[in-house]
Design an enzyme around this catalytic site. Sequence first.
Site, mmCIF file in Angstrom:
data_model
loop_
_atom_site.group_PDB
_atom_site.id
_atom_site.type_symbol
_atom_site.label_atom_id
_atom_site.label_comp_id
_atom_site.label_asym_id
_atom_site.label_seq_id
_atom_site.Cartn_x
_atom_site.Cartn_y
_atom_site.Cartn_z
ATOM 1 N N ARG A 13 2.314 -10.144 -29.755
ATOM 2 C CA ARG A 13 2.979 -10.925 -30.810
ATOM 3 C C ARG A 13 1.971 -11.425 -31.837
ATOM 4 O O ARG A 13 2.267 -11.496 -33.020
ATOM 5 C CB ARG A 13 3.749 -12.093 -30.183
ATOM 6 C CG ARG A 13 5.032 -11.612 -29.478
ATOM 7 C CD ARG A 13 5.600 -12.650 -28.535
ATOM 8 N NE ARG A 13 5.968 -13.876 -29.193
ATOM 9 C CZ ARG A 13 6.067 -15.055 -28.589
ATOM 10 N NH1 ARG A 13 5.804 -15.160 -27.297
ATOM 11 N NH2 ARG A 13 6.422 -16.120 -29.255
ATOM 12 N N LYS A 61 5.501 -24.462 -35.006
ATOM 13 C CA LYS A 61 6.601 -24.418 -35.984
ATOM 14 C C LYS A 61 7.839 -25.134 -35.455
ATOM 15 O O LYS A 61 8.429 -25.964 -36.134
ATOM 16 C CB LYS A 61 6.980 -22.961 -36.327
ATOM 17 C CG LYS A 61 5.869 -22.137 -36.905
ATOM 18 C CD LYS A 61 6.312 -20.711 -37.213
ATOM 19 C CE LYS A 61 6.740 -19.886 -36.011
ATOM 20 N NZ LYS A 61 5.679 -19.636 -35.012
ATOM 21 N N ARG A 65 9.648 -18.740 -21.238
ATOM 22 C CA ARG A 65 10.256 -17.607 -21.942
ATOM 23 C C ARG A 65 9.548 -16.348 -21.484
ATOM 24 O O ARG A 65 8.343 -16.325 -21.341
ATOM 25 C CB ARG A 65 10.036 -17.772 -23.449
ATOM 26 C CG ARG A 65 11.176 -18.440 -24.161
ATOM 27 C CD ARG A 65 10.797 -18.857 -25.563
ATOM 28 N NE ARG A 65 10.302 -17.771 -26.398
ATOM 29 C CZ ARG A 65 9.922 -17.935 -27.679
ATOM 30 N NH1 ARG A 65 9.991 -19.132 -28.243
ATOM 31 N NH2 ARG A 65 9.488 -16.921 -28.388
ATOM 32 N N ARG A 84 9.381 -13.287 -41.955
ATOM 33 C CA ARG A 84 8.262 -12.887 -41.112
ATOM 34 C C ARG A 84 7.653 -11.567 -41.565
ATOM 35 O O ARG A 84 6.716 -11.086 -40.926
ATOM 36 C CB ARG A 84 8.794 -12.692 -39.691
ATOM 37 C CG ARG A 84 8.133 -13.569 -38.647
ATOM 38 C CD ARG A 84 8.921 -13.342 -37.374
ATOM 39 N NE ARG A 84 8.255 -13.762 -36.209
ATOM 40 C CZ ARG A 84 8.531 -14.892 -35.553
ATOM 41 N NH1 ARG A 84 9.413 -15.745 -36.010
ATOM 42 N NH2 ARG A 84 7.919 -15.169 -34.441
ATOM 43 N N ARG A 95 3.734 -23.195 -22.654
ATOM 44 C CA ARG A 95 5.032 -23.661 -23.165
ATOM 45 C C ARG A 95 6.122 -23.491 -22.107
ATOM 46 O O ARG A 95 6.189 -22.482 -21.422
ATOM 47 C CB ARG A 95 5.413 -22.857 -24.416
ATOM 48 C CG ARG A 95 6.848 -23.106 -24.867
ATOM 49 C CD ARG A 95 7.072 -22.721 -26.302
ATOM 50 N NE ARG A 95 6.895 -21.302 -26.573
ATOM 51 C CZ ARG A 95 6.880 -20.798 -27.810
ATOM 52 N NH1 ARG A 95 7.019 -21.579 -28.867
ATOM 53 N NH2 ARG A 95 6.709 -19.495 -27.988
HETATM 54 P P1 ADP Z 1 6.041 -22.116 -32.346
HETATM 55 O O1 ADP Z 1 7.480 -22.472 -32.660
HETATM 56 O O2 ADP Z 1 5.187 -22.018 -33.586
HETATM 57 O O3 ADP Z 1 5.906 -20.918 -31.474
HETATM 58 P P2 ADP Z 1 6.060 -24.532 -30.643
HETATM 59 O O4 ADP Z 1 6.449 -25.672 -31.526
HETATM 60 O O5 ADP Z 1 7.082 -24.024 -29.700
HETATM 61 O O6 ADP Z 1 5.405 -23.352 -31.537
HETATM 62 O O7 ADP Z 1 4.760 -25.007 -29.838
HETATM 63 C C1 ADP Z 1 4.118 -24.145 -28.883
HETATM 64 C C2 ADP Z 1 3.669 -24.973 -27.681
HETATM 65 O O8 ADP Z 1 2.612 -25.862 -28.070
HETATM 66 C C3 ADP Z 1 4.766 -25.867 -27.091
HETATM 67 O O9 ADP Z 1 4.607 -25.880 -25.696
HETATM 68 C C4 ADP Z 1 4.497 -27.242 -27.696
HETATM 69 O O10 ADP Z 1 4.877 -28.269 -26.781
HETATM 70 C C5 ADP Z 1 2.985 -27.232 -27.904
HETATM 71 N N1 ADP Z 1 2.561 -27.901 -29.151
HETATM 72 C C6 ADP Z 1 3.205 -27.956 -30.345
HETATM 73 N N2 ADP Z 1 2.503 -28.652 -31.274
HETATM 74 C C7 ADP Z 1 1.344 -29.028 -30.651
HETATM 75 C C8 ADP Z 1 0.179 -29.777 -31.080
HETATM 76 N N3 ADP Z 1 0.060 -30.239 -32.348
HETATM 77 N N4 ADP Z 1 -0.795 -29.976 -30.171
HETATM 78 C C9 ADP Z 1 -0.685 -29.512 -28.898
HETATM 79 N N5 ADP Z 1 0.391 -28.809 -28.432
HETATM 80 C C10 ADP Z 1 1.392 -28.560 -29.299
HETATM 81 P P1 ADP Z 2 7.551 -18.004 -31.907
HETATM 82 O O1 ADP Z 2 8.108 -19.246 -32.555
HETATM 83 O O2 ADP Z 2 6.893 -18.324 -30.613
HETATM 84 O O3 ADP Z 2 6.689 -17.208 -32.826
HETATM 85 P P2 ADP Z 2 10.225 -17.024 -32.133
HETATM 86 O O4 ADP Z 2 11.085 -17.798 -31.220
HETATM 87 O O5 ADP Z 2 10.193 -17.410 -33.562
HETATM 88 O O6 ADP Z 2 8.762 -17.048 -31.540
HETATM 89 O O7 ADP Z 2 10.597 -15.494 -32.084
HETATM 90 C C1 ADP Z 2 10.837 -14.813 -30.882
HETATM 91 C C2 ADP Z 2 11.157 -13.337 -31.167
HETATM 92 O O8 ADP Z 2 12.359 -13.230 -31.950
HETATM 93 C C3 ADP Z 2 10.111 -12.563 -31.972
HETATM 94 O O9 ADP Z 2 9.062 -12.070 -31.163
HETATM 95 C C4 ADP Z 2 10.969 -11.440 -32.569
HETATM 96 O O10 ADP Z 2 11.263 -10.448 -31.590
HETATM 97 C C5 ADP Z 2 12.261 -12.156 -32.888
HETATM 98 N N1 ADP Z 2 12.255 -12.734 -34.239
HETATM 99 C C6 ADP Z 2 12.331 -14.065 -34.550
HETATM 100 N N2 ADP Z 2 12.324 -14.238 -35.885
HETATM 101 C C7 ADP Z 2 12.245 -13.005 -36.441
HETATM 102 C C8 ADP Z 2 12.184 -12.524 -37.776
HETATM 103 N N3 ADP Z 2 12.221 -13.345 -38.845
HETATM 104 N N4 ADP Z 2 12.078 -11.176 -37.961
HETATM 105 C C9 ADP Z 2 12.048 -10.328 -36.933
HETATM 106 N N5 ADP Z 2 12.104 -10.711 -35.654
HETATM 107 C C10 ADP Z 2 12.192 -12.036 -35.391
#
Ligand code: ADP
Ligand code: ADP
Length: 215
Positions: A171, A13, A160, A88, A127
């Site tokens: 999660r 995302k 993180r 979410r 990551r």
């Molecule tokens: P999210 O916000 O959904 O948690 P991230 O964009 O932070 O996901 O991506 C999670 C990890 O995967 C990061 O380390 C990123 O560099 C890697 N990543 C993101 N998109 C891809 C992809 N299409 N293929 C391989 N690795 C990816």
């Molecule tokens: P990822 O992209 O890897 O799923 P985020 O950075 O979006 O993780 O979220 C990290 C943490 O922040 C979540 O595990 C939760 O504790 C909190 N969080 C983020 N967005 C929301 C939301 N919309 N509602 C509730 N908690 C949230």
Amino acid sequence: MKIVLIGPPGAGKGTQAEKLAVHWKIPRITTGDLFRQAVSEKTPLGLKVQGLLEKGSLVPDEIVLGLMEERMSKPDCKTGFILDGFPRTVGQAEGLEKWLGRVGLKLDSVVALEVSKEEAVGRITGRRQCASCGNTYHLHFQPPKQEGRCDVCGGSLVQRKDDEEKTVRHRLEVYDKETAPLLAFYQKKGLLKKVNGLQKPNAVFEEIKASSLIK
Ligand code: ADP
Ligand code: ADP
Ligand code: ZN
């Protein structure tokens, strides 16, 4: 363009939100970043949510909705926004619908990034994030030019706390229970676009752009 990105942790995302924000010249609003910033600045909000973030549990809907309504009301959102990590829960999605109705706006598209659980875990545990500018890397899939250093600003790359494997499993369970029901919610509204998140980042980007323009 007003677009929502939904997907389990690690789906990509943040990576896609960044590309789309540059492409459409609209802000990317990432709830996780807003909460992490509040935690690092030790604001009252940060102190309230720190424990929840560390455990990988969700912040209560009222807090999230209050924060997001304030953010989406800022002038830079006039031409649109990309919501990354919000809504979410069904409660948040209903709150968002109410707010959009009040201010006379509508979402254009809700993109579901589909990846397998194994892929999500592999992406999250590899990551790394720049401690200074927040840019995201992956040990294998998107490595920095110099190990442990940010390509953009030279800052040091850290993991993180909630990206350690045991928290990641929790999660993913929270995603299945609380967030996955949003797919049916937006499907009913005719807004849902499913995108194969297992492709290379640029291929995913192209698919999101193409699908978001289809009404
Ligand atoms: P999210 O916000 O959904 O948690 P991230 O964009 O932070 O996901 O991506 C999670 C990890 O995967 C990061 O380390 C990123 O560099 C890697 N990543 C993101 N998109 C891809 C992809 N299409 N293929 C391989 N690795 C990816
Ligand atoms: P990822 O992209 O890897 O799923 P985020 O950075 O979006 O993780 O979220 C990290 C943490 O922040 C979540 O595990 C939760 O504790 C909190 N969080 C983020 N967005 C929301 C939301 N919309 N509602 C509730 N908690 C949230
Ligand atoms: Zn950096």
